[in-house]
Write a protein that holds these residues in place. Structure first.
Motif, PDB file in Angstrom:
ATOM      1  N   LEU A  51      28.946  52.467  50.287  1.00  0.00           N
ATOM      2  CA  LEU A  51      29.353  51.386  51.232  1.00  0.00           C
ATOM      3  C   LEU A  51      30.192  50.343  50.281  1.00  0.00           C
ATOM      4  O   LEU A  51      31.380  49.822  50.901  1.00  0.00           O
ATOM      5  N   GLY A  52      30.015  50.224  48.945  1.00  0.00           N
ATOM      6  CA  GLY A  52      30.787  49.323  48.109  1.00  0.00           C
ATOM      7  C   GLY A  52      32.212  49.482  48.134  1.00  0.00           C
ATOM      8  O   GLY A  52      33.014  48.911  48.044  1.00  0.00           O
ATOM      9  N   LYS A  53      32.487  51.061  48.061  1.00  0.00           N
ATOM     10  CA  LYS A  53      33.696  51.620  48.045  1.00  0.00           C
ATOM     11  C   LYS A  53      34.509  50.964  49.253  1.00  0.00           C
ATOM     12  O   LYS A  53      35.852  50.990  49.236  1.00  0.00           O
ATOM     13  N   GLU A  54      33.907  51.325  50.331  1.00  0.00           N
ATOM     14  CA  GLU A  54      34.380  51.004  51.446  1.00  0.00           C
ATOM     15  C   GLU A  54      34.946  49.667  51.507  1.00  0.00           C
ATOM     16  O   GLU A  54      36.040  49.170  52.197  1.00  0.00           O
ATOM     17  N   LEU A  55      33.766  48.651  51.327  1.00  0.00           N
ATOM     18  CA  LEU A  55      34.289  47.258  51.581  1.00  0.00           C
ATOM     19  C   LEU A  55      35.308  46.926  50.518  1.00  0.00           C
ATOM     20  O   LEU A  55      35.895  45.621  50.729  1.00  0.00           O
ATOM     21  N   ALA A  56      35.421  47.409  49.206  1.00  0.00           N
ATOM     22  CA  ALA A  56      36.441  47.145  48.509  1.00  0.00           C
ATOM     23  C   ALA A  56      37.912  47.407  49.017  1.00  0.00           C
ATOM     24  O   ALA A  56      38.864  46.521  48.579  1.00  0.00           O
ATOM     25  N   GLN A  57      37.831  47.973  50.104  1.00  0.00           N
ATOM     26  CA  GLN A  57      39.206  48.117  50.844  1.00  0.00           C
ATOM     27  C   GLN A  57      39.425  47.223  51.692  1.00  0.00           C
ATOM     28  O   GLN A  57      40.687  46.996  52.267  1.00  0.00           O
ATOM     29  N   MET A  58      38.367  46.373  52.263  1.00  0.00           N
ATOM     30  CA  MET A  58      38.704  45.671  53.197  1.00  0.00           C
ATOM     31  C   MET A  58      39.353  44.440  52.941  1.00  0.00           C
ATOM     32  O   MET A  58      39.266  43.863  52.002  1.00  0.00           O
ATOM     33  N   LYS A  59      39.996  43.710  53.985  1.00  0.00           N
ATOM     34  CA  LYS A  59      40.839  42.436  53.759  1.00  0.00           C
ATOM     35  C   LYS A  59      40.240  41.261  54.724  1.00  0.00           C
ATOM     36  O   LYS A  59      39.634  41.666  55.815  1.00  0.00           O
ATOM     37  N   ASP A  60      40.508  40.305  54.429  1.00  0.00           N
ATOM     38  CA  ASP A  60      40.097  38.994  55.395  1.00  0.00           C
ATOM     39  C   ASP A  60      38.768  38.907  55.718  1.00  0.00           C
ATOM     40  O   ASP A  60      38.457  38.920  56.932  1.00  0.00           O
ATOM     41  N   VAL A  61      37.659  38.887  54.746  1.00  0.00           N
ATOM     42  CA  VAL A  61      36.588  39.255  55.014  1.00  0.00           C
ATOM     43  C   VAL A  61      35.651  38.351  54.149  1.00  0.00           C
ATOM     44  O   VAL A  61      35.974  38.271  52.785  1.00  0.00           O
ATOM     45  N   THR A  62      34.448  37.740  54.432  1.00  0.00           N
ATOM     46  CA  THR A  62      33.567  36.969  53.359  1.00  0.00           C
ATOM     47  C   THR A  62      32.335  38.039  53.617  1.00  0.00           C
ATOM     48  O   THR A  62      31.737  38.189  54.383  1.00  0.00           O
ATOM     49  N   ILE A  63      31.786  38.459  52.353  1.00  0.00           N
ATOM     50  CA  ILE A  63      30.719  39.434  52.289  1.00  0.00           C
ATOM     51  C   ILE A  63      29.616  38.597  51.336  1.00  0.00           C
ATOM     52  O   ILE A  63      29.726  38.195  50.251  1.00  0.00           O
ATOM     53  N   TYR A  64      28.280  38.594  52.156  1.00  0.00           N
ATOM     54  CA  TYR A  64      27.305  37.965  51.382  1.00  0.00           C
ATOM     55  C   TYR A  64      26.198  39.183  51.038  1.00  0.00           C
ATOM     56  O   TYR A  64      25.968  39.951  51.961  1.00  0.00           O
ATOM     57  N   THR A  65      26.178  39.385  49.813  1.00  0.00           N
ATOM     58  CA  THR A  65      25.276  40.575  49.476  1.00  0.00           C
ATOM     59  C   THR A  65      24.004  40.128  48.948  1.00  0.00           C
ATOM     60  O   THR A  65      23.838  39.437  47.777  1.00  0.00           O
ATOM     61  N   ASN A  90      30.197  44.380  41.509  1.00  0.00           N
ATOM     62  CA  ASN A  90      31.125  45.524  41.967  1.00  0.00           C
ATOM     63  C   ASN A  90      31.268  46.515  40.494  1.00  0.00           C
ATOM     64  O   ASN A  90      31.385  47.737  40.986  1.00  0.00           O
ATOM     65  N   ASP A  91      31.037  45.731  39.361  1.00  0.00           N
ATOM     66  CA  ASP A  91      31.283  46.697  38.396  1.00  0.00           C
ATOM     67  C   ASP A  91      30.138  47.954  38.295  1.00  0.00           C
ATOM     68  O   ASP A  91      30.293  49.068  38.014  1.00  0.00           O
ATOM     69  N   TRP A  92      28.977  47.508  38.798  1.00  0.00           N
ATOM     70  CA  TRP A  92      27.856  48.370  38.843  1.00  0.00           C
ATOM     71  C   TRP A  92      28.004  49.265  40.124  1.00  0.00           C
ATOM     72  O   TRP A  92      27.969  50.632  40.102  1.00  0.00           O
ATOM     73  N   ILE A  93      27.982  48.722  41.278  1.00  0.00           N
ATOM     74  CA  ILE A  93      28.165  49.479  42.464  1.00  0.00           C
ATOM     75  C   ILE A  93      29.299  50.453  42.644  1.00  0.00           C
ATOM     76  O   ILE A  93      29.165  51.293  43.483  1.00  0.00           O
ATOM     77  N   VAL A  94      30.450  49.830  42.322  1.00  0.00           N
ATOM     78  CA  VAL A  94      31.669  50.629  42.557  1.00  0.00           C
ATOM     79  C   VAL A  94      32.019  51.535  41.237  1.00  0.00           C
ATOM     80  O   VAL A  94      32.522  52.644  41.536  1.00  0.00           O
ATOM     81  N   ASP A  95      31.810  50.959  39.926  1.00  0.00           N
ATOM     82  CA  ASP A  95      32.214  51.531  39.059  1.00  0.00           C
ATOM     83  C   ASP A  95      31.219  52.091  38.064  1.00  0.00           C
ATOM     84  O   ASP A  95      31.574  52.623  37.103  1.00  0.00           O
ATOM     85  N   ALA A  96      30.011  51.976  38.383  1.00  0.00           N
ATOM     86  CA  ALA A  96      28.897  52.566  37.511  1.00  0.00           C
ATOM     87  C   ALA A  96      28.720  52.036  36.147  1.00  0.00           C
ATOM     88  O   ALA A  96      28.201  52.698  35.152  1.00  0.00           O
ATOM     89  N   ARG A 151      22.955  43.751  63.981  1.00  0.00           N
ATOM     90  CA  ARG A 151      22.646  44.795  62.927  1.00  0.00           C
ATOM     91  C   ARG A 151      23.066  46.149  62.757  1.00  0.00           C
ATOM     92  O   ARG A 151      23.256  46.865  63.832  1.00  0.00           O
ATOM     93  N   ILE A 152      23.646  46.683  61.590  1.00  0.00           N
ATOM     94  CA  ILE A 152      23.935  47.915  61.394  1.00  0.00           C
ATOM     95  C   ILE A 152      23.131  48.573  60.285  1.00  0.00           C
ATOM     96  O   ILE A 152      23.200  48.055  59.256  1.00  0.00           O
ATOM     97  N   GLY A 153      22.266  49.560  60.775  1.00  0.00           N
ATOM     98  CA  GLY A 153      21.559  50.098  59.608  1.00  0.00           C
ATOM     99  C   GLY A 153      22.122  51.470  59.033  1.00  0.00           C
ATOM    100  O   GLY A 153      22.549  52.252  59.835  1.00  0.00           O
ATOM    101  N   GLY A 154      22.383  51.289  57.793  1.00  0.00           N
ATOM    102  CA  GLY A 154      22.706  52.640  57.010  1.00  0.00           C
ATOM    103  C   GLY A 154      24.253  52.413  56.714  1.00  0.00           C
ATOM    104  O   GLY A 154      25.019  51.512  57.048  1.00  0.00           O
ATOM    105  N   TYR A 155      24.928  53.519  56.078  1.00  0.00           N
ATOM    106  CA  TYR A 155      26.285  53.437  55.780  1.00  0.00           C
ATOM    107  C   TYR A 155      27.215  53.690  56.864  1.00  0.00           C
ATOM    108  O   TYR A 155      27.224  54.300  57.709  1.00  0.00           O
ATOM    109  N   VAL A 156      28.151  52.835  56.794  1.00  0.00           N
ATOM    110  CA  VAL A 156      29.420  53.111  57.935  1.00  0.00           C
ATOM    111  C   VAL A 156      30.740  53.101  57.041  1.00  0.00           C
ATOM    112  O   VAL A 156      30.835  52.195  56.080  1.00  0.00           O
ATOM    113  N   PRO A 157      31.554  53.810  57.369  1.00  0.00           N
ATOM    114  CA  PRO A 157      33.001  53.676  56.590  1.00  0.00           C
ATOM    115  C   PRO A 157      33.643  52.678  57.122  1.00  0.00           C
ATOM    116  O   PRO A 157      33.362  51.870  58.234  1.00  0.00           O
TER     117      PRO A 157
END
Length: 242
Positions: free
Chosen positions: A136-150, A178-184, A222-228
């Motif tokens: 999911l982190g890799k998908e969210l990294a592609q998105m624009k015009d969004v505020t993400i609260y993790t 992001n360093d962890w979730i996207v780049d390990a 609510r959205i449960g689970g990974y979504v592209p």
């Protein structure tokens, strides 16, 4: 006399509706009692008659949704699909039942990231050791015009809690996440008041979040689970705020 006739007919309709309401309520009460007798505990949250084949929807306090008849002579643990619209009515109802008041979320306990104008809003509950959260982190990294609260939500292992605390205590929380979730890149050990992580776990349990990632949109859905990203974009486009 005609007026009296009209009044009598109107009174008859009202009385008829009252009798129908009482009848439905009596049936729902009977279903509740029958289900709880079958389960052996006061486990029913609500009962409602559906427009499908005389079935009653039974919502359990665990959040599960099952169906039965007015005599509780059988129990259906499955999906009701509307044959005309092809809509999964069970999933639609579960989505409705699991929605939250987005404004009630303690956003100060989450890592905030603003992309572009940040007009669209997502809140996610994620465990740092969750494989689907990394996707999911890799998908969210592609998105624009969004505020993400993790919301860091360590429920998989003790190491999840360690990583969550280190990320929360990092000088730049969003970068550490992001360093962890996207780049390990393993988050550096760090100490601070990380009580927010514990509060997130309590909050997630209250919201019946049993798996990660779990996402909430600004309308509370609510959205449960990974979504592209493409599916998430569609869901965001469908958000209607009241």
């Amino acid at each position: 006399m005609p007026f009296v006739g009209r009044s009598f007919r109107a009174l008859s309709v009202v009385l008829g509706m009252s009798v129908l309401t009482v009848g439905v309520q009596a049936s729902e009460d009977a279903v509740r009692k029958g289900m709880e007798a079958f389960i052996g505990a006061p486990a029913v949250d609500s009962v409602a008659k559906t427009p499908y084949g005389g079935l009653y929807e039974v919502v359990l306090k665990s959040g599960e949704l099952v169906y039965t008849d007015d005599k509780v002579s059988f129990i259906v643990d499955g999906r009701v699909i509307d044959a005309q619209t092809r809509k999964d009515m069970t999933q639609a109802r579960l989505n409705q039942l699991s929605a939250i008041d987005f404004a009630s979320l303690p956003l100060d306990q989450a890592i905030k990231q603003v992309k572009g104008n940040g007009k669209r809003v997502i809140a996610s509950f994620e465990d740092p050791n969750c494989g689907y959260c990394k996707r999911l982190g890799k998908e969210l990294a592609q998105m624009k015009d969004v505020t993400i609260y993790t919301f860091l939500y360590p429920i998989l292992s003790p190491d999840s809690t360690t990583k969550s605390r280190n990320i929360w205590c990092a000088k730049d929380r969003a970068k550490a996440w992001n360093d962890w979730i996207v780049d390990a890149k393993v988050p550096a050990a760090s100490e601070c008041d990380a009580a927010a992580v514990d509060r997130n776990v309590a909050l997630g349990q209250k919201l019946k979040i049993n798996g990660t990632p779990t996402l909430f949109l600004a309308d509370g859905s609510r959205i449960g689970g990974y979504v592209p990203a493409a599916e998430l974009e569609k869901a965001l486009s469908a958000v209607v705020l009241k």
